[in-house]
Design a protein around this motif. Structure first.
Motif, PDB file in Angstrom:
ATOM      1  N   UNK A 317       0.827  -1.212   0.000  1.00 44.79           N
ATOM      2  CA  UNK A 317       0.000   0.000   0.000  1.00 44.79           C
ATOM      3  C   UNK A 317       0.862   1.262   0.000  1.00 44.79           C
ATOM      4  N   UNK A 318       0.492   2.237  -0.850  1.00 45.44           N
ATOM      5  CA  UNK A 318       1.189   3.523  -0.816  1.00 45.44           C
ATOM      6  C   UNK A 318       0.242   4.705  -0.617  1.00 45.44           C
ATOM      7  N   UNK A 319      -1.066   4.459  -0.578  1.00 41.96           N
ATOM      8  CA  UNK A 319      -2.059   5.488  -0.266  1.00 41.96           C
ATOM      9  C   UNK A 319      -3.049   4.901   0.732  1.00 41.96           C
ATOM     10  N   UNK A 320      -3.300   5.647   1.824  1.00 45.53           N
ATOM     11  CA  UNK A 320      -4.305   5.225   2.799  1.00 45.53           C
ATOM     12  C   UNK A 320      -5.385   6.305   2.870  1.00 45.53           C
ATOM     13  N   UNK A 321      -6.599   5.925   2.481  1.00 45.10           N
ATOM     14  CA  UNK A 321      -7.747   6.829   2.576  1.00 45.10           C
ATOM     15  C   UNK A 321      -8.493   6.513   3.869  1.00 45.10           C
ATOM     16  N   UNK A 322      -8.794   7.541   4.647  1.00 45.01           N
ATOM     17  CA  UNK A 322      -9.462   7.312   5.911  1.00 45.01           C
ATOM     18  C   UNK A 322     -10.311   8.514   6.296  1.00 45.01           C
ATOM     19  N   UNK A 497       7.647   5.740   5.271  1.00 44.28           N
ATOM     20  CA  UNK A 497       7.546   4.378   4.744  1.00 44.28           C
ATOM     21  C   UNK A 497       6.841   4.345   3.396  1.00 44.28           C
ATOM     22  N   UNK A 498       6.692   5.508   2.789  1.00 46.59           N
ATOM     23  CA  UNK A 498       6.151   5.576   1.437  1.00 46.59           C
ATOM     24  C   UNK A 498       4.635   5.559   1.363  1.00 46.59           C
ATOM     25  N   UNK A 499       3.952   5.870   2.475  1.00 50.37           N
ATOM     26  CA  UNK A 499       2.490   5.831   2.490  1.00 50.37           C
ATOM     27  C   UNK A 499       1.957   7.224   2.790  1.00 50.37           C
ATOM     28  N   UNK A 500       1.142   7.765   1.885  1.00 49.95           N
ATOM     29  CA  UNK A 500       0.527   9.071   2.115  1.00 49.95           C
ATOM     30  C   UNK A 500      -0.892   8.867   2.633  1.00 49.95           C
ATOM     31  N   UNK A 501      -1.257   9.644   3.640  1.00 50.38           N
ATOM     32  CA  UNK A 501      -2.592   9.584   4.233  1.00 50.38           C
ATOM     33  C   UNK A 501      -3.477  10.624   3.548  1.00 50.38           C
ATOM     34  N   UNK A 502      -4.676  10.200   3.130  1.00 55.30           N
ATOM     35  CA  UNK A 502      -5.644  11.114   2.510  1.00 55.30           C
ATOM     36  C   UNK A 502      -6.942  11.062   3.321  1.00 55.30           C
ATOM     37  N   UNK A 503      -7.480  12.226   3.654  1.00 53.78           N
ATOM     38  CA  UNK A 503      -8.735  12.306   4.400  1.00 53.78           C
ATOM     39  C   UNK A 503      -9.906  12.249   3.426  1.00 53.78           C
ATOM     40  N   UNK A 504     -10.827  11.316   3.659  1.00 49.74           N
ATOM     41  CA  UNK A 504     -12.046  11.204   2.861  1.00 49.74           C
ATOM     42  C   UNK A 504     -13.207  11.292   3.852  1.00 49.74           C
ATOM     43  N   UNK A 568      -4.643   5.789 -11.183  1.00 49.28           N
ATOM     44  CA  UNK A 568      -3.430   6.600 -11.252  1.00 49.28           C
ATOM     45  C   UNK A 568      -2.187   5.792 -10.877  1.00 49.28           C
ATOM     46  N   UNK A 569      -2.345   4.485 -10.632  1.00 53.68           N
ATOM     47  CA  UNK A 569      -1.201   3.620 -10.398  1.00 53.68           C
ATOM     48  C   UNK A 569      -0.849   3.375  -8.947  1.00 53.68           C
ATOM     49  N   UNK A 570      -1.750   3.714  -8.019  1.00 59.49           N
ATOM     50  CA  UNK A 570      -1.465   3.531  -6.602  1.00 59.49           C
ATOM     51  C   UNK A 570      -2.086   2.242  -6.073  1.00 59.49           C
ATOM     52  N   UNK A 571      -1.458   1.693  -5.034  1.00 55.19           N
ATOM     53  CA  UNK A 571      -2.051   0.593  -4.262  1.00 55.19           C
ATOM     54  C   UNK A 571      -2.751   1.232  -3.074  1.00 55.19           C
ATOM     55  N   UNK A 572      -4.058   1.062  -2.991  1.00 57.12           N
ATOM     56  CA  UNK A 572      -4.873   1.877  -2.093  1.00 57.12           C
ATOM     57  C   UNK A 572      -5.400   1.047  -0.923  1.00 57.12           C
ATOM     58  N   UNK A 688      15.861  -1.904   5.491  1.00 51.91           N
ATOM     59  CA  UNK A 688      15.629  -1.208   4.223  1.00 51.91           C
ATOM     60  C   UNK A 688      14.533  -1.875   3.391  1.00 51.91           C
ATOM     61  N   UNK A 689      14.293  -3.169   3.606  1.00 52.35           N
ATOM     62  CA  UNK A 689      13.217  -3.849   2.866  1.00 52.35           C
ATOM     63  C   UNK A 689      11.844  -3.492   3.428  1.00 52.35           C
ATOM     64  N   UNK A 690      11.810  -2.920   4.643  1.00 54.64           N
ATOM     65  CA  UNK A 690      10.545  -2.505   5.245  1.00 54.64           C
ATOM     66  C   UNK A 690      10.224  -1.041   4.950  1.00 54.64           C
ATOM     67  N   UNK A 691      11.184  -0.326   4.361  1.00 56.13           N
ATOM     68  CA  UNK A 691      11.033   1.121   4.210  1.00 56.13           C
ATOM     69  C   UNK A 691      10.107   1.516   3.069  1.00 56.13           C
ATOM     70  N   UNK A 692       9.879   0.638   2.128  1.00 56.06           N
ATOM     71  CA  UNK A 692       9.036   0.999   0.983  1.00 56.06           C
ATOM     72  C   UNK A 692       8.171  -0.189   0.579  1.00 56.06           C
ATOM     73  N   UNK A 693       7.134   0.115  -0.194  1.00 59.58           N
ATOM     74  CA  UNK A 693       6.191  -0.911  -0.640  1.00 59.58           C
ATOM     75  C   UNK A 693       6.888  -1.892  -1.577  1.00 59.58           C
ATOM     76  N   UNK A 694       6.520  -3.156  -1.473  1.00 62.53           N
ATOM     77  CA  UNK A 694       7.047  -4.198  -2.353  1.00 62.53           C
ATOM     78  C   UNK A 694       5.895  -4.776  -3.157  1.00 62.53           C
TER      79      UNK A 694
END
Length: 828
Positions: A317-322, A497-504, A568-572, A688-694
């Motif tokens: 996951x690289x985008x978290x909508x909450x 960790x490469x995850x952006x939080x978006x408010x919905x 747009x190419x994100x894992x949500x 370093x393997x935990x720092x970004x999405x795989x």
């Protein structure tokens, strides 16, 4: 019991009598008896079936037949050794899979859905699988219907039946009978399992449960049609590709062996043993073990996994909508003030709001609880209000309307809800003892008040009296839910960790923007539901990357937002706990809910949190990435070893005047190498393997397999040359030497390839380390073990020859380390 399948055409009273039930439901004793009968009719001895399944794969069956053939030919030792190794492998596979299945069952037991039913006239909560025909279920908004049955009583009931009928809009339902030939969508007096209560309340008589329901009859079809994750698709495709290659190579090896005039039985056993050793038959089991181990670890952090494959998506996951409430805020909503249109404190607004909150019964609401708590603290008397009727809340109207009889006998509509929707029904505004026209100037004042309070962090509801269309705006209710302590640090940690939080959020743009500033989201545009509605899907996907806050969002727009991010190419990831969150939860790559969520949200989610905590999600993401990293380790290392063995065996069969290993030696090698490989499930993972999405990348794994498989083959050929040309090894010494080299190089590959770092800078887990040390020591000791060595046709190796073999293993480790660095530099 009801006669026939058209029970919806029978009166509820007759159905209840035929089921031995009544208005108060079943007696506890009768319900227990029926539940026990239902449980007894379910599948039995699952552990035994799992154990037997370890020996029913085609390759293992062929191997067993070959061993029995050896018995017939009086080759007792070989036959017994083969059967013992097959049994050992079966027990090993069983213990791992059984442990994983028990862990999964334990996790699911913590997520058992509870259903409120009447037992002996008293309302109790029971697990879903204890609901039986004859039970009377008590349902409210957000509940999933626990079975098929007849409505006994309802109040403003609306039901979402899309899962059965495909109809997007909720259906009004009430007690009554329907024609026997009526389709599901026209059975308005009946409720069906799998559908959900959108608004209102009901009591239903359960007539059918489980597979006897409409939903149960199609559930297996829905499960089969459920879209697999990218990881599951890649794993299945990769396994199938390896299996095809294995079949071709083994067939060629068998044909070559027979062409060279070797013994039929030995050649057949060699080919089958080779197939067992190099086929990916244990890959699904090992992956299940790894995922189950990861799920258990995540549970310790308050993250329950409903669907194991979703662990990969959580890690990717690289985008978290909450929404804000409970996740970004404390979730302790309090009524701060009840005010008139000018912002002055108003006891009358509080009194009217409390009457509305107490009289509406369609949906439980935390805001209503806050209003009633404030009314109680103010000692308000609400006894003079009597409910006449109500219009329940829905996600289009976004307001509760109650018609009440006041103490003097007058009747009045009282409405509270979202400011915009309440204002649409108003024509006047309260001013002192009188009213004024709600003109453009008055509306501008309302908007300014709303903006000011929103920017201070207050959530605002409006309250009106009178018939919609000509109602009077009485005032506002101001609620405050403070942000969680440390939430800004948590959001920043997720960003690292490469995850952006978006408010919905359905809240207004001002309070949503205020929360975004507090938690440190990037400054940017706040997009409203009205603006979203004006964009088509392509335009929304093009703009969505730079938007951090979506406010005043309609329920159906939440799913559009998720799909736009995906386009747009994100894992949500989407986090929600409400009735209207279910479509977005299902659409997201990973749906996240909380244990206290309404049934329909929790059942739509892949991940369930024991508490609505963003920190729990952050830790869950790390655990997901750790689990996925270990799964990929096993796949990459195992497939490269398998590929190298395939090529080596194929070449050895042609180049050597004898088989390079005996069938029992191949099976023993395979069994011993599996022991430490299973320990990868709990291996340590580099930071370093935990720092970004795989993400699953089948092309990269294929290239990895070919590169390191061929390196293994080159060293096998070097071993062959050294043994035949330098040491002039006979069959026994050759096979013993290659057995040792083959097993040790597999162990070295495990340590070198499990990390991107130099392998000496990345410490493995203890179980992996010591199981590997044990197997390595066993490999070195076996040739010198006397009677045991003789069982497997091993012979003692001269010291110089053993030293040369160990030198080759160390050189292999060095070359593999260098190749690994170059491979990762090019791939990255």
């Amino acid at each position: 019991m009801p006669n026939g399948n058209e029970w919806w055409a029978d009166k509820a009273e007759g159905l209840a009598a035929s089921l031995g039930s009544g208005p108060g439901g079943l007696t506890p004793e009768e319900a227990r008896r029926r539940a026990e009968h239902h449980a007894a009719s379910g599948p039995r001895h699952p552990a035994l079936r799992l154990f037997i399944s370890q020996f029913t794969t085609p390759l293992v069956l062929i191997l067993i037949v070959g061993a029995l053939l050896s018995l017939v030919l009086r080759e007792w030792v070989d036959a017994l050794i083969i059967l013992a190794i097959v049994a050992g492998s079966g027990v090993l596979g069983f213990t791992q899979e059984y442990g994983a299945s028990r862990a999964i069952a334990e996790l699911r037991s913590r997520l058992v859905r509870q259903v409120r039913v009447l037992r002996g006239g008293a309302e109790v909560s029971v697990p879903l699988d204890e609901v039986v025909p004859g039970d009377v279920a008590v349902l409210k908004a957000g509940d999933l219907v626990p079975g098929d049955g007849a409505i006994l009583h309802s109040d403003a009931l609306q039901v979402d039946e899309a899962v059965l009928t495909g109809e997007a809009f909720p259906v009004e339902k009430s007690p009554g009978v329907s024609p026997a030939e009526a389709p599901v969508s026209q059975r308005l007096g009946a409720l069906f399992q799998g559908t959900s209560i959108r608004s209102g309340t009901a009591r239903m008589l359960v007539v059918k449960t489980g597979r006897e329901t409409q939903f149960g009859a199609i559930e297996h079809t829905l499960e089969a049609a459920e879209e697999k994750t990218e990881f599951a698709r890649g794993l299945a495709g990769f396994g199938a590709m390896l299996m095809r290659v294995m079949i071709v190579v083994v067939s060629l090896v068998l044909a070559a062996s027979l062409f060279l005039g070797r013994d039929l039985v030995t050649s057949l056993l060699f080919a089958v043993a080779l197939a067992v050793a190099i086929s990916p038959q244990l890959l699904p089991a090992i992956v299940s073990v790894t995922l189950a181990a990861g799920a258990r670890r995540m549970t310790r952090h308050g993250v329950l996994v409903r669907r194991l494959e979703s662990i990969e998506n959580l890690g990717g996951m690289d985008v978290l909508c909450t929404d804000k409430t409970g996740t970004l805020t404390k979730g302790a909503i309090a009524l701060s003030a009840a005010v008139g249109p000018e912002g002055e404190q108003s006891g009358e607004v509080l009194r009217l709001a409390a009457a509305n909150a107490r009289l509406q019964t369609a949906m439980a609401s935390a805001l209503d609880e806050a209003i009633l708590s404030a009314a109680s603290a103010a000692s308000l008397d609400l006894s003079g209000f009597e409910k006449i009727e109500e219009i329940p809340y829905d996600f289009t109207r976004r307001r509760f309307s109650v018609k009440a009889r006041l103490a003097g006998g007058a009747e009045e509509w009282i409405c509270k809800g979202a400011v915009k929707e309440v204002l649409e029904g108003c024509s006047t505004i309260r001013s002192g003892e009188g009213t004024l026209l709600l003109d453009a100037a008055a509306r501008e004042k309302v908007e300014a008040f709303l903006r000011a309070k929103g920017e201070d962090g207050f959530r605002t509801l409006a309250l009106s009296t009178g018939q919609e269309g000509s109602a009077c705006l009485e005032g506002f209710l101001l609620f405050y839910d403070p942000p969680k302590r440390g939430i800004a640090r948590t959001v920043a940690a997720m960003l690292r960790r490469g995850i952006t939080v978006r408010i919905v959020s359905g809240d207004n743009r001002y309070v949503s923007g205020h929360m975004a500033r507090i938690i440190g989201l990037p400054e940017g545009e706040v997009v409203t539901g009205e603006q979203i509605a004006a964009l088509d899907d392509d335009a929304l996907a093009a703009r969505i990357g730079g938007i951090s806050v979506f406010a005043e969002v309609e329920p159906q727009q939440k799913e559009r937002i998720v799909r736009a991010f995906q386009k747009a190419g994100h894992a949500v990831g989407y986090m929600g706990d409400g009735i209207n969150d279910a479509p977005a939860l299902r659409a997201a790559d990973v749906g996240i809910s909380v244990d206290s969520a309404v049934d329909v949200a929790r059942e739509s989610a892949d991940i369930v949190l024991l508490r609505p905590d963003l920190n729990a999600i952050r830790r869950g993401v790390e655990d997901g990435r750790r689990t996925f990293a270990n799964t990929l380790k096993y796949i990459a290392i195992t497939t490269s070893a398998n590929f190298g063995n395939m090529v080596s065996m194929a070449l050895a069969t042609v180049l050597l005047p004898f088989l390079p290993m005996l069938p029992v030696q191949i099976l023993l090698n395979n069994f011993l190498s599996d022991l430490p490989a299973i320990a990868i499930a709990g291996d340590a993972v580099d930071r370093e393997r935990l720092a970004s999405a795989q993400r699953w990348d089948i092309r990269r794994i294929r290239n990895f397999m070919i590169l390191f498989g061929l390196i293994s083959t080159l060293f096998d050929l070097a071993t062959f040359a050294l043994l035949r040309l330098v040491f002039h090894a006979d069959e026994a010494h050759f096979r013993t030497s290659w057995f040792v080299v083959s097993l040790l190089t597999e162990l070295m590959a495990l340590f070198v390839l499990r990390t991107k770092r130099p392998f000496w800078q990345s410490a493995p887990a203890r179980l992996l380390l010591w199981s590997s040390v044990f197997v390595a020591a066993l490999a070195l000791a076996l040739p010198y073990s006397g009677p045991i060595a003789a069982l497997f046709a091993f012979v003692p190796l001269p010291p110089l020859q053993m030293a040369a073999m160990l030198g080759l293993v160390l050189l292999y480790a060095l070359v593999t380390e260098v190749a690994k660095r170059r491979h990762h530099l090019q791939a990255d």
